[in-house]
Design a protein around this motif. Sequence first.
Motif, PDB file in Angstrom:
ATOM      1  N   GLY A  79       2.432  -9.232  -2.287  1.00 19.90           N
ATOM      2  CA  GLY A  79       1.221  -8.854  -2.283  1.00 19.90           C
ATOM      3  C   GLY A  79       0.478  -9.378  -1.101  1.00 19.90           C
ATOM      4  O   GLY A  79      -0.561  -8.936  -0.435  1.00 19.90           O
ATOM      5  N   VAL A  80       0.708 -10.625  -0.925  1.00 18.54           N
ATOM      6  CA  VAL A  80       0.283 -11.225   0.630  1.00 18.54           C
ATOM      7  C   VAL A  80       0.864 -11.030   1.912  1.00 18.54           C
ATOM      8  O   VAL A  80       0.426 -10.568   2.880  1.00 18.54           O
ATOM      9  N   ALA A  81       2.017 -10.554   1.765  1.00 13.99           N
ATOM     10  CA  ALA A  81       2.916 -10.465   2.965  1.00 13.99           C
ATOM     11  C   ALA A  81       3.941  -9.162   2.755  1.00 13.99           C
ATOM     12  O   ALA A  81       5.019  -9.353   2.301  1.00 13.99           O
ATOM     13  N   PRO A  82       3.416  -8.082   2.716  1.00 10.24           N
ATOM     14  CA  PRO A  82       4.194  -6.953   2.258  1.00 10.24           C
ATOM     15  C   PRO A  82       5.154  -6.434   3.210  1.00 10.24           C
ATOM     16  O   PRO A  82       5.022  -6.738   4.350  1.00 10.24           O
ATOM     17  N   PRO A  83       6.442  -6.000   2.691  1.00  9.82           N
ATOM     18  CA  PRO A  83       7.401  -5.357   3.855  1.00  9.82           C
ATOM     19  C   PRO A  83       6.702  -4.273   4.714  1.00  9.82           C
ATOM     20  O   PRO A  83       5.367  -3.932   4.395  1.00  9.82           O
TER      21      PRO A  83
END
Length: 124
Positions: A79-83
């Motif tokens: 959620g914070v650092a998506p692919p």
Amino acid sequence: MNDFDDALRDDGLEDFFAAARANPPQVSADLQARVLADAEAHMPKAARQPWLHALWQLLGGAAGLSGLATAAAVGVWVGVAPPEGMPDLAGQFVSGTWTAETLDTGEADTGTELGGFGWDMEES
């Protein structure tokens, strides 16, 4: 009317029921204490454990809780650092650039659809 209906209306039996309701049987305190002690002796040990231990067992112990913690950590991470292929929804929300995109499909029947997480652009 038949004899059965007359028997139902007979108040003779009702007098006995009223007398029984007037004097309900009382259980002595000694008998009640012995019954409750016997019932507690027959209870399974899990029913007498503290609620935190019962919650621990409900979640599956260490294995279940570690899986739950891992899934929560991965969910926060994605959620914070998506692919790269996924849009950064958390970043859009924090920066205030969150918008609901609309996509006109060109078909008169369907009208306007909401774009879902940016994946609709890949389908075109």
